[in-house]
Design an enzyme around this catalytic site. Sequence first.
Site, PDB file in Angstrom:
ATOM      1  N   LYS A  87      43.465 -17.511 -24.546  1.00 29.08           N
ATOM      2  CA  LYS A  87      42.527 -18.316 -25.342  1.00 29.08           C
ATOM      3  C   LYS A  87      42.569 -19.756 -24.841  1.00 29.08           C
ATOM      4  CE  LYS A  87      41.322 -18.422 -30.246  1.00 29.08           C
ATOM      5  NZ  LYS A  87      41.888 -18.323 -31.590  1.00 29.08           N
TER       6      LYS A  87
HETATM    7  O1  G3P Z   1      39.094 -18.030 -35.637  1.00 26.86           O
HETATM    8  C1  G3P Z   1      39.145 -19.414 -35.815  1.00 26.86           C
HETATM    9  C2  G3P Z   1      39.758 -19.702 -37.114  1.00 26.86           C
HETATM   10  O2  G3P Z   1      41.124 -19.416 -37.125  1.00 26.86           O
HETATM   11  C3  G3P Z   1      39.436 -20.992 -37.704  1.00 26.86           C
HETATM   12  O3  G3P Z   1      39.204 -20.676 -39.016  1.00 26.86           O
HETATM   13  O4  G3P Z   1      38.944 -21.097 -41.387  1.00 26.86           O
HETATM   14  O5  G3P Z   1      40.401 -22.612 -39.970  1.00 26.86           O
HETATM   15  O6  G3P Z   1      37.934 -22.672 -39.759  1.00 26.86           O
HETATM   16  P1  G3P Z   1      39.122 -21.839 -40.090  1.00 26.86           P
END
Ligand code: G3P
Length: 217
Positions: A87
């Site tokens: 990643k």
């Molecule tokens: O897949 C990306 C994710 O982990 C970010 O999610 O909810 O932190 O925006 P969030």
Amino acid sequence: MKFFIDTANLEQIIEAQAMGILDGVTTNPSLMAKEGITGEANILKHYVDICNLVDGDVSAEVISTDFDGMVREGEALAKLHPQIVIKLPMIGDGVKACKYFSDKGIKTNVTLVFSAGQALLAAKAGATYMSPFIGRLDDISTDGLGLIADIRLIYDNYGFETQILAASVRHTMHIMDCAKIGADVMTGPLSAIKGLLKHPLTDIGLAKFLADFEKGN
Ligand code: G3P
């Protein structure tokens, strides 16, 4: 549509895997920290533990922000387990590292994508997956799902094989909207996946079937 779970929590990964619908796992440094996994050795071991629990791709994120560092880290991560996907952040050196790994046949996931232009660059660099963060766009009153639709259009125009991995999915409707648009993959929390199960008429119907069965016995 592939379903990935976006967590470093082993119990949740086991539960999703047991449902029989899991295609992979995404993690990031914030999700690792949330589970108390810190220090390089522990993080690397955790990636291997996750790979041993699931059948599909497991994204492992580099921390370096320069090309040489990303290559060094990515090569070490790729050696951990055949299911590991490298990643990389959507920055100039990340795109360059993506091209480097895709030329070597190593799977990549370009993360922190917030525009169609960034998605186009990731595809040009041969990314396996490209992750637009829809929830974080919604957070700033920008249309996250609209971005998925724009990228779908652009990728289809040119036949790019990079898979649109809708990330920062927060709830069940995000999953359904991504499915309608044609995202190749979604990664979200277990709660959003389990939300797909729910319908009150299913519960009412099942209760009636069971009650009627009991009447005849
Ligand atoms: O897949 C990306 C994710 O982990 C970010 O999610 O909810 O932190 O925006 P969030």
